[in-house]
Structure formats: C-alpha cells, structure tokens
Design a protein around this motif. Structure first.
Motif, mmCIF file in Angstrom:
data_model
loop_
_atom_site.group_PDB
_atom_site.id
_atom_site.type_symbol
_atom_site.label_atom_id
_atom_site.label_comp_id
_atom_site.label_asym_id
_atom_site.label_seq_id
_atom_site.Cartn_x
_atom_site.Cartn_y
_atom_site.Cartn_z
ATOM 1 N N ARG A 213 3.422 -3.056 -11.384
ATOM 2 C CA ARG A 213 3.331 -4.505 -11.570
ATOM 3 C C ARG A 213 3.189 -5.289 -10.264
ATOM 4 N NH1 ARG A 213 7.717 -3.104 -15.111
ATOM 5 N NH2 ARG A 213 9.232 -3.925 -13.603
ATOM 6 N N ARG A 214 3.168 -4.596 -9.112
ATOM 7 C CA ARG A 214 3.060 -5.346 -7.861
ATOM 8 C C ARG A 214 2.297 -4.554 -6.806
ATOM 9 N NH1 ARG A 214 5.558 -2.800 -4.059
ATOM 10 N NH2 ARG A 214 7.643 -1.893 -4.272
ATOM 11 N N PRO A 215 1.764 -5.257 -5.786
ATOM 12 C CA PRO A 215 1.069 -4.561 -4.702
ATOM 13 C C PRO A 215 2.051 -3.739 -3.872
ATOM 14 C CG PRO A 215 0.661 -6.945 -4.647
ATOM 15 C CD PRO A 215 1.767 -6.710 -5.615
ATOM 16 N N ARG A 216 1.522 -2.828 -3.079
ATOM 17 C CA ARG A 216 2.377 -2.025 -2.215
ATOM 18 C C ARG A 216 2.992 -2.882 -1.126
ATOM 19 N NH1 ARG A 216 0.469 -0.753 2.857
ATOM 20 N NH2 ARG A 216 -1.707 -1.266 3.284
ATOM 21 N N ARG A 217 4.103 -2.425 -0.585
ATOM 22 C CA ARG A 217 4.744 -3.106 0.535
ATOM 23 C C ARG A 217 4.103 -2.654 1.844
ATOM 24 N NH1 ARG A 217 9.077 -6.046 -0.836
ATOM 25 N NH2 ARG A 217 9.802 -5.737 -2.985
#
Length: 329
Positions: free
Chosen positions: A74-78
């Motif tokens: 649900r989110r981009p990589r850090r």
C-alpha cells in the motif's frame, strides 16, 4: 491445550526478534512497532487454530511477514535522500519532502532482554546497519522477504515458497535477484566496515570530539572529525552532501548567530542505533529557554573518522530512554 495466559507469555518471548524482522521489512522503527502489534493481534485471534505443526516462533514469522507484505503493497519503498537525486550545493534551498523515509532503530531495543535470550542469535546474525537497510529497501517486497527468510533466518526454500504462496523455483529466483542487488550495491568486503555491537574506545573518543564540536559550534572542529569524502543526509530534507567541504558549507550559517540561517545551540547525548555510534540531539532555538529534542544522528566511522552522517530530525528520543528536553544540570 495451552491456556490463554500461557499462550500470551509464549508468543511474547519472540516480540523483540519479530520487531526487528518487521523493521528489516519496512525500514521504519515506528512502522515496525505497529506491524509487530498487528502480527501479535492476528496471532492472538488465531490462537485456537494453531495446530502446532510448526514452532510458535515459525508461526509468528509467517504471520508477521504476511502483515508486512500487506502493508508494503500500500505504500512506496522507504529511501534516503542520496537515492533520490544528486548531491546539493550548500547554498541550495532546504525543503522537506513528505515521502516514506528510512529511519533508525535504537540499539537499546536490539540488545537481549536476558543473557539466555533465545532470540539473540537471530537478531545479531545479520546486520541492521543503515547501508544494509537502505539496500534491501530497493528490493520489491517479495524479494525482500525471500532474502530475509533465507539468508537471515535460514529458512528452507520449501518453507519460504510456502509462505510466499509460490513455487520453490520462483522463491529461489527471487532470492537470487535479491542477492545480486546486494552484491551490486554493498561494499565487497563488508566485514571490514561492519560496526561492532558496542562502541569501541576509538569511537568513544571520536564521539566526544564530534559532540564538543557541535556544542561549541566550531566548524573547524567538525572538519577535524570528518573524512574528505564524508556524506550527510538529513531526512525529511531532500538535499544531501557528498563531501566534507559541502557539509561544512551548510553547517557554517547554521552555527553563526549573526546569520539568518542560525538554528540555535546544540546539546548531544551519545547513543547507539543500527549497531552504529550515534548521538541524540537537542536544540535550543533563538529566544527559547530550553533544549528540545531534535532527533538522532547515526554515524558511520572508518579509520578514525566519520565517513557518513544520517541525521533524522523526526526520530523520537523515548525509544533511546531519553527525555524530550535536555536538563543542563
């Protein structure tokens, strides 16, 4: 049948290593706390269905890995700023980016709860240094999971494939691609720069000099502890610097009370994060009476000099056992 109380105590023994696993997967201490809590909640809700065919520890890793994969979808990589653009000029504009940033992990929560802690070997087995964490965040989540399960936890190809709901051939392929990325991005002789589990006498002396330089706002003293090719990143700010000269060029105005960019005066406390020397920073801004928490700066030390600084201004100090304000007395 194990009672609810006994079951709770049984899974709680593994919280520390599951939290580190979630941190490796997510790259964020705060997110790892939430993911660990979600994994333990799922385990508690599913306790009646635990058949005992695998150990509780293995069962928890399965649950935690799936919780992490669900979240990562649900989110981009850090990332760190030096992965997102070229090095900046010291006079460049400072702007914060609202993106998922990689964050530090306090050694205080990596250390064994007791001398016979069964999780100690797994937590210490693979590095949690920032360079490693930043590199594995480059991997797609399922590759990341395959690499951690196989190379950190020593899972079999069969068990890894079963968890990832894929074939053994596909799981092995994901592992090989992950290993290739690590070989390309990490130093070939990592054992030579990998930090020890505790701060050495040399690092202690260097930390004292680093802290004294910042607290006295002495740019030349900072220069004396940095290597010529030192790098500095400062999440959530997008700009980063790739040399001692550029770092000093940015620090100078922030140290000078006559400059419009003057930030205030610093106080620092030595800590450790990601098995690296670090400092917890406090800043007293102009016109303010107290020093307030300003984040954590993680240092990479090689050959007696600081070769990299990662200053995380949004890192809370409570996980390091420190208050939010600094008492000079």
């Amino acid at each position: 049948m194990t009672s609810d109380e006994e079951f709770g105590a049984l899974i709680e023994r593994h919280r520390r290593e599951i939290r580190v696993h979630c941190y490796r997967m997510s790259g964020s201490f705060e997110e790892a706390e939430d993911l660990t809590q979600e994994a333990f909640l799922r385990a508690w809700k599913g306790r009646r269905g635990f058949a005992g065919r695998a150990s509780v520890r293995t069962w928890l890793y399965r649950i935690a890995t799936n919780v992490c994969l669900d979240a990562l979808a649900r989110r981009p990589r850090r990332a760190l700023p030096d992965e997102l653009g070229p090095a900046a000029d010291p006079a460049g504009e400072i702007s914060a980016l609202d993106v998922p940033w990689l964050g530090p992990f306090p050694d205080l929560l990596l250390d064994p709860a007791a001398p016979d802690d069964t999780a100690a070997a797994v937590v210490e087995r693979e590095t949690v240094e920032l360079a490693f964490l930043a590199t594995i965040q480059l991997l797609p989540p399922r590759q990341r999971a395959a690499l951690i399960l196989r190379d950190v936890l020593d899972w079999s190809a069969k068990d890894t494939a079963e968890l990832l709901d894929t074939s053994v051939a596909s799981a092995n392929s994901a592992l090989q691609r992950g290993r290739e990325t690590l070989r390309a991005k990490l130093p070939a002789r990592r054992a030579e720069w990998s930090a020890p589990d505790s701060t050495t006498a040399e690092e202690t002396a260097l930390l004292r000099k680093f802290i004294a330089a910042y607290e006295s706002a002495d740019v030349q003293a900072v220069a004396a502890v940095l290597s010529e090719d030192a790098r500095a990143v400062m999440p959530p700010y997008s700009l980063w610097f790739d040399s001692r000269d550029r770092i000093l060029g940015a620090l100078g105005p922030g140290f000078d009370p006559r400059s419009p960019y003057y930030r205030g005066s610093f106080r620092m406390v030595p800590v450790r994060a990601n098995r690296q020397p670090a400092v917890a920073s406090y800043l007293r801004r102009p016109g303010e009476p107290v020093y307030r928490a300003f984040g954590v700066c993680v240092l990479t030390v090689r050959n007696g000099l600081v070769t990299a600084m990662a200053a995380f201004e949004t890192a809370a100090l409570a996980p390091y056992g420190l208050p939010e304000t600094f008492d000079e007395y």
